[in-house]
Design an enzyme around this catalytic site. Structure first.
Site, short mmCIF file in Angstrom:
data_model
loop_
_atom_site.label_atom_id
_atom_site.label_comp_id
_atom_site.label_asym_id
_atom_site.label_seq_id
_atom_site.Cartn_x
_atom_site.Cartn_y
_atom_site.Cartn_z
CB CYS A 38 -0.07 -9.77 -4.93
SG CYS A 38 1.29 -9.76 -3.73
CG HIS A 70 -1.44 -5.48 -4.10
ND1 HIS A 70 -2.45 -6.35 -3.79
CD2 HIS A 70 -0.32 -6.01 -3.55
CE1 HIS A 70 -1.98 -7.36 -3.07
NE2 HIS A 70 -0.69 -7.17 -2.91
CD GLU A 110 -5.27 -4.66 -5.44
OE1 GLU A 110 -5.03 -5.42 -4.47
OE2 GLU A 110 -4.73 -4.79 -6.54
#
Length: 553
Positions: free
Chosen positions: A380, A514, A516
């Site tokens: 990001c 993102h 993750e």
């Protein structure tokens, strides 16, 4: 539908989310359809505008909800996408009750906490279960029993046994048993008082789970059972383990899964816990080891990067490696000795974030990784940082910056898109949730996602600023590869930069998304797995140089 309510006592931050997620993992391992709900008794509508140092990370769901970080724990442990509406806050509940009152839904009625507020809480809990098609719903009530703000929620969950029947509702209470080193004893009195407080609002726990430094001796378990009127085989020890992924195994060994089966009238089933056994084996006895420098600004609050840290763990499991995190304060990088702070790292990760603090230090970290050939992963803001650094030092755009940090920069290579210019509020106004990314054939990121010939994948987003399309040409002419873009989605955002990379570099990949948020122990995020693999191969090679090999547009 069965409901399991998890409450906490004595102190906050005991780990109710991890305990609930671990129980969910045991039920999922038995083949049940499970979902989870997190109740946060604060007046905020969601976690989107809260301070990371106080609240930890904001976890974003596929649907774009900005939620408590425990929703991330649920997704990782249950291997599920938790649906919208599963993070319930006081603000949401009262806003809806007031809306209904103004709309005339309660004509001739005096609107009160009971039944109107409690009915809205119960409606939301049931809706979350129904939307997920769940057989069992785990509901974690945030805060501590005795807090004023949690009373309406406790009253609502008390009513569930009357509404749904004893066989369909289970109450699990998590407390703390401190250990006094001076007298060498565990103290059960706080747990006794906490259970008494819970009973004072009409809820008697079916299971007591105790947080402690070590596994409780049997005499302490018997004492807790005696003074809380809970059977001894329904008192469980949630003691400190080496890693949270050990907790499901520790609780199963004590018989938590069987106790829940008995209390809810479920069929006895042998769980398949192979995923957790494999994860724990790798975490405890890895074949490899790697050090990642995390250059961020919330380094004193690891929970601000919880999903990111978990993704590195998942990537380590995939590569049979222990991933050591070296916390690097980005503010100190701005004028510090980069070699001293980054020289021993096998890879550098710049995470997401907001605000100008630490930005120049992150730019220096990106430059260090690019010029020294150190594997780099930007997430990001970390991608925007990489673009700023490349624009300044390779593309020759002096003073390049983001409009977020310098609205008067001569080259705003990162800027707001037209649809954001009129936005006045901050909550829930970013590009949020799952968005598609078209990956370019032959790029590193396409290879990582398993689509080397190019293709579309989806990742979650949480940002407001984008790479300025006016500068993509000059950046590509200078050698930067734009490896992923956003396709047209309902007429918005076509062609926005989703990922970049530098050819000829051992690993220099950055994403606007993102990834993750979608990483799981059993399915690690491709960019993170590739990053850790590259870091394992890295031996700090000689400098790649200022300008990489020229790549096509």
């Amino acid at each position: 539908m069965k409901y399991i309510f998890v409450t906490g006592g004595v102190v906050s931050s005991l780990g109710k989310g991890v305990a609930s997620a671990s129980l969910g993992a045991l039920l999922r391992a038995r083949g049940y359809k499970v979902t989870a709900v997190k109740i946060d008794p604060y007046i905020n509508i969601d976690a989107g505008t809260m301070r990371p140092y106080e609240h930890g990370e904001v976890f974003v769901t596929a649907s774009g909800a900005e939620t408590d970080l425990d929703i991330g724990n649920y997704e990782r442990f249950l291997d599920l996408d938790i649906p919208a509406g599963s993070n319930i806050t006081t603000g949401q509940v009262y806003l809806e009750v007031i809306r209904k009152e103004r709309a005339g839904d309660y004509l001739s009625q005096t609107v009160q906490v009971i039944p109107h507020v409690t009915d809205e809480i119960k409606r939301r809990i049931r809706a979350a279960g129904e939307n997920a098609g769940a057989e069992i719903v785990l509901i974690e009530v945030g805060g501590t029993v005795g807090d004023i703000e949690s009373l309406p929620f406790l009253e609502a969950i008390r009513q569930f046994k009357f509404d749904e029947g004893d066989e369909n509702v289970l109450y699990l209470h998590l407390t703390l048993v401190p250990y006094l080193g001076t007298s060498n004893e565990f103290k059960t009195k706080p747990t006794q008082h906490s259970v008494a407080e819970l009973r004072s609002v009409g809820i008697s726990p079916d299971i007591v789970m105790v947080r402690s430094k070590e596994k409780l001796p049997s005499d302490i378990t018997r004492k807790i059972a005696l003074f809380t009127s809970v059977r001894e085989n329904r008192v469980f020890s949630s003691y400190d383990v080496g890693h949270v992924y050990e907790l499901p195994l520790a609780l199963e060994e004590q018989g938590l899964g069987k106790a829940v089966e008995d209390l809810l009238g479920l069929e006895r089933t042998h769980p398949n816990l192979g995923v957790w056994q494999n994860a724990v084996r790798t975490i405890k006895q890895p074949k490899n080891e790697v050090t990642i420098a995390l250059a961020g600004k919330y380094t004193e609050m690891p929970d601000a990067y919880l999903s990111l840290l978990e993704s590195l763990t998942h990537a380590g499991i995939a590569n049979d490696a222990r991933v050591n995190i070296k916390w690097v304060n980005a503010e100190e990088l701005a004028g510090g000795d980069l070699e001293a702070q980054l020289g021993d790292a096998d890879g550098i990760l710049v995470p997401g974030g907001f605000g100008i603090r630490g930005i120049e230090g992150k730019v220096r970290a990106a430059e260090y990784a690019r010029t020294r050939g150190v594997p780099y992963l930007g997430i990001c803001l970390g991608m925007q940082i990489a673009v700023i650094e490349y624009a300044r030092h390779v593309a020759g755009l002096a003073g390049a910056n983001s409009a977020e940090f310098d609205p008067y920069a001569p080259h705003k290579v990162i800027d707001l898109m037209p649809e954001q210019l009129e936005v006045e509020g901050l909550g829930g106004t970013m590009r949020l949730g799952d968005w598609p990314m078209d990956l370019r054939a032959g790029t590193k990121i396409a290879e990582l996602y398993g689509v080397p010939q190019g293709g579309t994948v989806r990742e979650r987003h949480r940002h407001r600023f984008e790479v300025n399309p006016a500068y993509t040409g000059p950046l590509q002419d200078a050698g930067l590869v734009i490896s992923g873009v956003t396709p047209g989605v309902e007429g918005r955002g076509a062609g926005l930069v989703e990922s970049i990379e530098i050819p000829g570099h051992p690993f220099f990949v950055a994403l606007q998304a993102h990834p993750e948020f979608k990483s799981r122990p059993m399915r690690p995020s491709p960019p993170f797995a590739g990053f850790v693999a590259a870091a394992l191969r890295s031996d700090q090679p000689s400098a790649v140089g200022g300008q990489p090999e020229k790549a096509g547009a």
